[in-house]
Motif scaffolding. Structure first.
Motif, PDB file in Angstrom:
ATOM      1  N   THR A  22      -9.642   7.459 -78.128  1.00 38.90           N
ATOM      2  CA  THR A  22     -10.787   7.163 -78.978  1.00 38.90           C
ATOM      3  C   THR A  22     -11.921   8.114 -78.617  1.00 38.90           C
ATOM      4  O   THR A  22     -11.893   8.795 -77.581  1.00 38.90           O
ATOM      5  N   SER A  23     -12.897   8.146 -79.432  1.00 38.19           N
ATOM      6  CA  SER A  23     -14.042   9.019 -79.166  1.00 38.19           C
ATOM      7  C   SER A  23     -14.814   8.542 -77.929  1.00 38.19           C
ATOM      8  O   SER A  23     -15.552   9.315 -77.321  1.00 38.19           O
ATOM      9  N   ASP A  24     -14.651   7.273 -77.566  1.00 41.85           N
ATOM     10  CA  ASP A  24     -15.309   6.762 -76.367  1.00 41.85           C
ATOM     11  C   ASP A  24     -14.625   7.257 -75.092  1.00 41.85           C
ATOM     12  O   ASP A  24     -15.291   7.512 -74.079  1.00 41.85           O
ATOM     13  N   THR A  25     -13.295   7.358 -75.093  1.00 42.92           N
ATOM     14  CA  THR A  25     -12.557   7.765 -73.888  1.00 42.92           C
ATOM     15  C   THR A  25     -12.339   9.271 -73.795  1.00 42.92           C
ATOM     16  O   THR A  25     -11.995   9.764 -72.720  1.00 42.92           O
ATOM     17  N   LEU A  26     -12.520   9.969 -74.877  1.00 42.04           N
ATOM     18  CA  LEU A  26     -12.239  11.402 -74.901  1.00 42.04           C
ATOM     19  C   LEU A  26     -13.036  12.203 -73.867  1.00 42.04           C
ATOM     20  O   LEU A  26     -12.459  13.058 -73.186  1.00 42.04           O
ATOM     21  N   PRO A  27     -14.337  11.972 -73.663  1.00 43.81           N
ATOM     22  CA  PRO A  27     -15.060  12.754 -72.643  1.00 43.81           C
ATOM     23  C   PRO A  27     -14.525  12.540 -71.226  1.00 43.81           C
ATOM     24  O   PRO A  27     -14.467  13.479 -70.428  1.00 43.81           O
ATOM     25  N   ALA A  30     -11.167  14.370 -70.897  1.00 45.98           N
ATOM     26  CA  ALA A  30     -11.380  15.819 -70.870  1.00 45.98           C
ATOM     27  C   ALA A  30     -11.877  16.279 -69.492  1.00 45.98           C
ATOM     28  O   ALA A  30     -11.366  17.268 -68.943  1.00 45.98           O
ATOM     29  N   ILE A  31     -12.848  15.577 -68.939  1.00 49.43           N
ATOM     30  CA  ILE A  31     -13.389  15.982 -67.644  1.00 49.43           C
ATOM     31  C   ILE A  31     -12.365  15.726 -66.533  1.00 49.43           C
ATOM     32  O   ILE A  31     -12.251  16.513 -65.583  1.00 49.43           O
ATOM     33  N   ALA A  32     -11.565  14.651 -66.648  1.00 49.76           N
ATOM     34  CA  ALA A  32     -10.513  14.393 -65.663  1.00 49.76           C
ATOM     35  C   ALA A  32      -9.446  15.480 -65.737  1.00 49.76           C
ATOM     36  O   ALA A  32      -8.914  15.913 -64.710  1.00 49.76           O
ATOM     37  N   LEU A  33      -9.161  15.959 -66.935  1.00 46.73           N
ATOM     38  CA  LEU A  33      -8.186  17.034 -67.113  1.00 46.73           C
ATOM     39  C   LEU A  33      -8.683  18.339 -66.487  1.00 46.73           C
ATOM     40  O   LEU A  33      -7.911  19.048 -65.825  1.00 46.73           O
ATOM     41  N   VAL A  34      -9.953  18.638 -66.663  1.00 46.65           N
ATOM     42  CA  VAL A  34     -10.522  19.845 -66.048  1.00 46.65           C
ATOM     43  C   VAL A  34     -10.496  19.734 -64.524  1.00 46.65           C
ATOM     44  O   VAL A  34     -10.165  20.699 -63.818  1.00 46.65           O
ATOM     45  N   ALA A  35     -10.801  18.566 -64.000  1.00 44.21           N
ATOM     46  CA  ALA A  35     -10.769  18.353 -62.548  1.00 44.21           C
ATOM     47  C   ALA A  35      -9.346  18.486 -62.018  1.00 44.21           C
ATOM     48  O   ALA A  35      -9.116  19.078 -60.953  1.00 44.21           O
ATOM     49  N   ALA A  36      -8.366  17.930 -62.752  1.00 41.84           N
ATOM     50  CA  ALA A  36      -6.971  18.049 -62.336  1.00 41.84           C
ATOM     51  C   ALA A  36      -6.512  19.511 -62.392  1.00 41.84           C
ATOM     52  O   ALA A  36      -5.777  19.975 -61.512  1.00 41.84           O
ATOM     53  N   LEU A  37      -6.942  20.225 -63.389  1.00 43.96           N
ATOM     54  CA  LEU A  37      -6.600  21.647 -63.502  1.00 43.96           C
ATOM     55  C   LEU A  37      -7.176  22.443 -62.336  1.00 43.96           C
ATOM     56  O   LEU A  37      -6.533  23.368 -61.822  1.00 43.96           O
ATOM     57  N   ALA A  68     -14.575  12.773 -61.213  1.00 45.49           N
ATOM     58  CA  ALA A  68     -15.194  13.411 -62.381  1.00 45.49           C
ATOM     59  C   ALA A  68     -15.373  12.404 -63.517  1.00 45.49           C
ATOM     60  O   ALA A  68     -16.413  12.396 -64.193  1.00 45.49           O
ATOM     61  N   ALA A  69     -14.377  11.545 -63.719  1.00 52.92           N
ATOM     62  CA  ALA A  69     -14.496  10.527 -64.768  1.00 52.92           C
ATOM     63  C   ALA A  69     -15.602   9.530 -64.429  1.00 52.92           C
ATOM     64  O   ALA A  69     -16.387   9.133 -65.305  1.00 52.92           O
ATOM     65  N   ILE A  70     -15.694   9.127 -63.166  1.00 53.17           N
ATOM     66  CA  ILE A  70     -16.754   8.199 -62.750  1.00 53.17           C
ATOM     67  C   ILE A  70     -18.130   8.856 -62.901  1.00 53.17           C
ATOM     68  O   ILE A  70     -19.086   8.216 -63.355  1.00 53.17           O
ATOM     69  N   LEU A  71     -18.223  10.122 -62.535  1.00 47.98           N
ATOM     70  CA  LEU A  71     -19.496  10.851 -62.687  1.00 47.98           C
ATOM     71  C   LEU A  71     -19.918  10.916 -64.158  1.00 47.98           C
ATOM     72  O   LEU A  71     -21.092  10.692 -64.488  1.00 47.98           O
ATOM     73  N   THR A  72     -18.966  11.154 -65.034  1.00 47.62           N
ATOM     74  CA  THR A  72     -19.260  11.199 -66.468  1.00 47.62           C
ATOM     75  C   THR A  72     -19.674   9.818 -66.981  1.00 47.62           C
ATOM     76  O   THR A  72     -20.621   9.694 -67.751  1.00 47.62           O
ATOM     77  N   PHE A  73     -18.979   8.784 -66.533  1.00 50.36           N
ATOM     78  CA  PHE A  73     -19.311   7.417 -66.939  1.00 50.36           C
ATOM     79  C   PHE A  73     -20.716   7.040 -66.470  1.00 50.36           C
ATOM     80  O   PHE A  73     -21.515   6.485 -67.237  1.00 50.36           O
ATOM     81  N   ALA A  74     -21.017   7.341 -65.196  1.00 48.11           N
ATOM     82  CA  ALA A  74     -22.351   7.014 -64.664  1.00 48.11           C
ATOM     83  C   ALA A  74     -23.432   7.781 -65.414  1.00 48.11           C
ATOM     84  O   ALA A  74     -24.501   7.230 -65.718  1.00 48.11           O
ATOM     85  N   GLY A  75     -23.157   9.028 -65.730  1.00 48.71           N
ATOM     86  CA  GLY A  75     -24.135   9.815 -66.492  1.00 48.71           C
ATOM     87  C   GLY A  75     -24.369   9.251 -67.876  1.00 48.71           C
ATOM     88  O   GLY A  75     -25.514   9.199 -68.345  1.00 48.71           O
ATOM     89  N   ASN A  76     -23.306   8.796 -68.530  1.00 44.11           N
ATOM     90  CA  ASN A  76     -23.466   8.186 -69.857  1.00 44.11           C
ATOM     91  C   ASN A  76     -24.266   6.890 -69.785  1.00 44.11           C
ATOM     92  O   ASN A  76     -25.071   6.613 -70.676  1.00 44.11           O
ATOM     93  N   LYS A  77     -24.062   6.102 -68.755  1.00 43.52           N
ATOM     94  CA  LYS A  77     -24.807   4.850 -68.591  1.00 43.52           C
ATOM     95  C   LYS A  77     -26.291   5.125 -68.319  1.00 43.52           C
ATOM     96  O   LYS A  77     -27.146   4.341 -68.714  1.00 43.52           O
ATOM     97  N   LEU A  78     -26.554   6.244 -67.627  1.00 47.15           N
ATOM     98  CA  LEU A  78     -27.945   6.592 -67.327  1.00 47.15           C
ATOM     99  C   LEU A  78     -28.602   7.363 -68.469  1.00 47.15           C
ATOM    100  O   LEU A  78     -29.803   7.620 -68.439  1.00 47.15           O
TER     101      LEU A  78
END
Length: 161
Positions: A22-27, A30-37, A68-78
């Motif tokens: 979904t558009s909610d989980t996509l960011p 994506a960031i978890a994929l970049v971190a894994a890469l 990375a996913a947690i950082l993105t989630f925390a940033g979205n909440k803030l």
């Protein structure tokens, strides 16, 4: 061999398993994929430097992706888009690892091949020089022939007397 089987299994699972992003989980994905890469390139680099440890690779792979996913989630909440910061950091690390990996591979395959070619050419040149020196030793100069003839004449004169 195990690596090839694992990659094929992952590709087949990815093709045939139904999934919806979904558009909610996509960011986050994506960031978890970049971190894994980033972890994959770091693992490849450490493998070619002969420092690879599977436990460090696996822990880094999952830790980086989850962090990375947690950082993105925390940033979205803030209300701050921290995914850009993570993308910049991981992107910089990916390009750094990729460039260092490229240098190692070029050194391993191109520079070593050139070095071996030069050594082979030196050996061939040395062999040619050695054979030329041996041939010169076998060929007698006119002066040495003259000396041999004179010594032969002296010995034949002494025999006749």
């Amino acid at each position: 061999m195990i690596l090839i089987v694992a990659v094929l299994l992952g590709v087949l699972l990815g093709l045939f398993m139904p999934y919806n992003l979904t558009s909610d989980t996509l960011p986050y994905v994506a960031i978890a994929l970049v971190a894994a890469l980033d972890s994959v390139f770091g693992g490849m680099l450490s493998y070619y430097k002969k420092r690879f440890n599977i436990y460090i690779f696996i822990s880094g792979f999952f830790t980086n992706a989850i962090l990375a996913a947690i950082l993105t989630f925390a940033g979205n909440k803030l209300g701050v888009n921290l995914s850009f910061a993570a993308i910049v950091v991981f992107g910089t690390r990916i390009f750094t690892n990729a460039s260092e990996l490229r240098r190692l591979l070029v050194d391993k395959f191109v520079v070593d091949a050139e070095r071996k070619r030069r050594q082979r050419m030196r050996r061939e040149l040395l062999a040619i020089e050695c054979s030329a020196v041996e041939q010169e030793g076998e060929e007698e100069s006119p002066q040495s022939k003259e000396k041999e003839r004179k010594s032969a004449d002296k010995s034949s004169d002494s025999v006749e007397e």
